[in-house]
Each structure stands twice: as structure tokens, then as C-alpha cells.
Design a protein around this motif. Sequence first.
Motif, short mmCIF file in Angstrom:
data_model
loop_
_atom_site.label_atom_id
_atom_site.label_comp_id
_atom_site.label_asym_id
_atom_site.label_seq_id
_atom_site.Cartn_x
_atom_site.Cartn_y
_atom_site.Cartn_z
N MET A 27 0.84 -1.16 -0.08
CA MET A 27 0.03 -0.02 0.00
C MET A 27 0.83 1.31 0.13
SD MET A 27 -3.27 0.96 2.59
CE MET A 27 -3.59 -0.82 3.18
N ASN A 28 0.63 2.36 -1.08
CA ASN A 28 1.46 3.50 -0.96
C ASN A 28 0.92 4.55 0.02
OD1 ASN A 28 -0.64 4.84 -2.26
ND2 ASN A 28 0.21 4.31 -4.23
N VAL A 29 1.66 5.47 0.06
CA VAL A 29 1.28 6.50 1.23
C VAL A 29 -0.31 7.16 1.05
CG1 VAL A 29 1.83 8.90 2.30
CG2 VAL A 29 3.88 7.14 1.91
N ALA A 30 -0.48 7.43 -0.43
CA ALA A 30 -1.48 8.09 -0.62
C ALA A 30 -2.86 7.23 -0.41
CB ALA A 30 -1.74 8.20 -2.44
N GLU A 31 -2.67 5.82 -0.61
CA GLU A 31 -3.74 5.09 -0.12
C GLU A 31 -4.06 4.77 1.21
OE1 GLU A 31 -3.31 1.73 -3.90
OE2 GLU A 31 -2.08 1.56 -2.11
N ILE A 32 -2.81 4.71 2.04
CA ILE A 32 -2.79 4.87 3.47
C ILE A 32 -3.55 6.11 3.92
CG2 ILE A 32 -1.33 5.13 5.72
CD1 ILE A 32 0.64 3.37 4.09
N THR A 33 -3.35 7.13 3.34
CA THR A 33 -3.83 8.47 3.73
C THR A 33 -5.38 8.45 3.78
OG1 THR A 33 -1.89 9.71 3.31
CG2 THR A 33 -3.64 10.93 3.51
N ALA A 34 -5.56 8.07 2.39
CA ALA A 34 -7.16 7.93 1.96
C ALA A 34 -7.96 7.08 2.89
CB ALA A 34 -7.04 7.57 0.59
N LYS A 35 -7.28 5.78 3.37
CA LYS A 35 -8.05 4.96 4.12
C LYS A 35 -8.29 5.34 5.62
CE LYS A 35 -8.18 0.43 2.07
NZ LYS A 35 -7.86 -0.83 2.09
N THR A 36 -6.97 6.25 6.20
CA THR A 36 -7.03 6.56 7.48
C THR A 36 -8.00 7.91 7.66
OG1 THR A 36 -5.11 7.56 7.11
CG2 THR A 36 -5.08 5.44 8.33
N LYS A 37 -8.15 8.46 6.39
CA LYS A 37 -9.02 9.86 6.44
C LYS A 37 -10.24 9.42 6.97
CE LYS A 37 -10.05 13.80 3.47
NZ LYS A 37 -11.34 13.25 2.89
N VAL A 38 -10.73 8.32 6.26
CA VAL A 38 -12.32 8.05 6.44
C VAL A 38 -12.32 7.71 8.08
CG1 VAL A 38 -13.91 6.12 5.88
CG2 VAL A 38 -12.30 7.29 4.23
N LEU A 39 -11.42 6.85 8.39
CA LEU A 39 -11.41 6.49 10.08
C LEU A 39 -11.34 7.43 10.97
CD1 LEU A 39 -9.28 3.24 9.91
CD2 LEU A 39 -11.68 3.34 10.59
N LEU A 40 -10.59 8.63 10.51
CA LEU A 40 -10.14 9.59 11.49
C LEU A 40 -11.51 10.67 11.26
CD1 LEU A 40 -6.40 10.11 10.88
CD2 LEU A 40 -7.56 9.26 12.77
N GLU A 41 -12.00 10.60 10.25
CA GLU A 41 -13.22 11.32 10.23
C GLU A 41 -14.53 11.17 11.18
OE1 GLU A 41 -13.63 12.80 5.80
OE2 GLU A 41 -15.47 11.80 6.67
N ALA A 42 -14.34 9.97 11.31
CA ALA A 42 -15.37 9.20 12.26
C ALA A 42 -15.25 9.56 13.71
CB ALA A 42 -15.80 7.87 11.97
N LEU A 43 -13.82 9.88 14.04
CA LEU A 43 -13.30 9.81 15.22
C LEU A 43 -14.08 10.63 16.23
CD1 LEU A 43 -11.31 8.94 17.67
CD2 LEU A 43 -9.70 10.52 16.91
N PRO A 44 -14.03 11.99 16.03
CA PRO A 44 -15.16 12.90 16.86
C PRO A 44 -16.47 12.22 17.16
CG PRO A 44 -14.59 13.93 14.72
CD PRO A 44 -13.89 12.73 14.70
N TYR A 45 -17.06 11.83 16.08
CA TYR A 45 -18.50 11.33 16.33
C TYR A 45 -18.33 10.20 17.21
CZ TYR A 45 -19.52 14.13 12.10
OH TYR A 45 -19.84 15.12 11.29
N ILE A 46 -17.66 9.29 16.98
CA ILE A 46 -17.54 7.99 17.91
C ILE A 46 -17.19 8.49 19.24
CG2 ILE A 46 -15.91 6.02 18.51
CD1 ILE A 46 -15.54 5.79 15.40
N GLN A 47 -16.32 9.56 19.75
CA GLN A 47 -16.08 9.88 20.99
C GLN A 47 -17.39 10.54 21.39
OE1 GLN A 47 -12.90 12.24 19.63
NE2 GLN A 47 -11.28 11.13 20.94
#
Length: 294
Positions: free
Chosen positions: A1-21
Motif C-alpha cells: 500500500m502506498n502513502v496516498a492509499e494509506i492516507t485515503a483509508k485512514t482519513k475515513v477512519l479519522l473523520e469518524a473519530l469525533p463522532y465516535i467519541q
Amino acid sequence: MNVAEITAKTKVLLEALPYIQDFRGSTFVVKYGGSFMDDPDPVARGRVACDIAFLAAVGINVVVVHGGGKAITKAMAESGLKANFVNGMRVTDEAAVAIVKRTLDEVVNRDVCAAIASAGAKPKGLPGDTVLACEKLAVDDDGNPVDLGYVGDITEVKAKVIKKEIADGFLPVISPVAEGFADEKPYNINADVAAGRVASALRARRLVYMSDVPGLLSDPANPDSLISTLKVSQVDPLKKAGVIDKGMRPKVASAIRALQEGVQRVHFIDGRLPHSLLLEIFTDKGIGTEIVQG
Ligand SMILES: Nc1ncnc2c1ncn2[C@@H]1O[C@H](COP(=O)(O)OP(=O)(O)O)[C@@H](O)[C@H]1O
Ligand SMILES: CC(=O)N[C@@H](CCC(=O)OP(=O)(O)O)C(=O)O
């Protein structure tokens, strides 16, 4: 997985973080509608169960109230009974109520629980008449007298029983049936109404109605005519114009009542849209219709 793919994947997860908290420990009531539940595509049904399991996994107390109107109509037809609705409520005689209870508790509730269990959550099927009490429905949502037979008007939600299941780690899955206060017989309850009353009793933060339409449409024949925000003051004119009709009547009436009784937000979303529940909860982009005071 390249950096762009990692960034795209983690972006989605991190977007959800404030809602989850923010949502951890909150109670959400999800009305899982009969219309799309009867979808022959098991993948679509599995996706909703997966979304529900996701909410539970991040610490949201999810309570499911399911419908099953189409399954009931089919079971009635197999017994030679014809379905008849008045303003979105089924006329339910003694023969029909037995079919209603059997279909909801023994077929639909089991199916919903099985789908949620397959997605990795811990459902607990609760026949509605173990947590809901009612009297016979005497007036419609406009206050006019009605007699629909064994159709109930909820007088009590046993919130303690539901909360105990949640505290024990279960995800309650409730069928829309209630026990008659006077005769202890089962009564048929519109599932949207049951979901609204359960949400009020639990002081739910969110009440989400999942159906087979994008939300409330200003032209029911045109899926692009979505009303994104419906103010309570718009409801009467839309009812008079015939826009809020059939299954939408109990949905809208119970949404308004839930808001008035302290539920923070009420949404109608399209259960056919893949992962609409996750989109609705974990992104800023509202989909479907939100009902608001005003
Ligand atoms: N203005 C409207 N916008 C959207 N749907 C409407 C409208 N008026 C009536 N309906 C009907 O309401 C149905 C959804 O309510 P209901 O039959 O109770 O479904 P469910 O079992 O999924 O809750 C839609 O399938 C549609 O046929
Ligand atoms: C009184 C009344 O109308 N009860 C409903 C209960 C099921 C239901 O509401 O199912 P949906 O959400 O799939 O429409 C009925 O008999 O159809």
C-alpha cells in the motif's frame, strides 16, 4: 500500500473519530422497515445489520424496532385474508392479530436477530408485548375517532426492561406488538409508532427510520424531490395536499411526538442505499429527511 492509499483509508477512519467519541454511551433507536427488509437481495439486508453492529461496537446503545408489514400481508393472503389499511394503519381483526403476532415474533424478529448476530453483535429478540402495554386505539393522528380492531395505542414502555438488556450487553430487537392493558391480549402497533415511543421512553439521542424511499418526497413518484428538512409547521399543509400519506402518516406523526418528548434528532433514511446508517451517523452530510421543530 502506498502513502496516498494509506492516507485515503485512514482519513475515513479519522473523520469518524469525533463522532465516535461524542456518541459513545448514547442511545439510538433504529426503525428497521419492512419495506426494504423484504428486499430479496440478502446483501442489502446484511449491510444494514453490519451498520447496526458497527454502531454497537463503538459503544452506542442501539435499540432496534422492526416492521414487517409486507410479511404480514403475505401471511394474511396465504390464510385467505385481505389486508386493509386506514391512513397507514392495518385494520386488524381477531384472526389477523394472531397472524400479525406470529409473523412478527416468529419470522421477522428471528430474521432480524439472525442478521445482526451474523454481523457480530449480540441481539436479544424482545416480543413487543413484553415491553409495551396499550389500550385499544380510539383516535387517529388527527384526533378523529377510529376503530381498527386489535390495534393498540401505547400507554407504557417498560424502559427498565430494555435498559437492563442493554446493561447486560445485549442489543434489544423489539417487535411492534403490545399487550392490552385491560384484556392482556396482543395488539398490533404500527412499527413507526412503536419506534417513536421507545425512543421517547429511552430519551434517545437519535431516532432513525430506515425505509425504501430516499426520505420524505414532495412528489412521492419522483425520488429526486427529497425534502431534506421538514419543519413541524409544514406537516399539516403537506397532509392536506396528500403529500404525507399512507405509510408516511404514522412515520411523521411519531417523529414529531418523539421530538416533543425529548428525542434530540429524528431522521428518515433510505435503507437501500449502501451503509446509509453509517453515513448518516458518522459524517456531517445529512442524507434523507431530518424532522425539526419550528
Ligand atoms: N411523500 C412521501 N414520500 C415518500 N414516501 C411516501 C410519501 N407518501 C407516501 N409514501 C409511501 O410511504 C412508504 C414508506 O412507509 P412504509 O410503507 O411505512 O414503509 P416502511 O415499512 O419501510 O416503514 C413508501 O414506500 C411510499 O410508498
Ligand atoms: C397497526 C399496523 O399497521 N401495524 C403494522 C405493524 C408492522 C409495521 O408497521 O411494519 P412496517 O414498518 O414494515 O410497515 C402492520 O400490521 O403492518
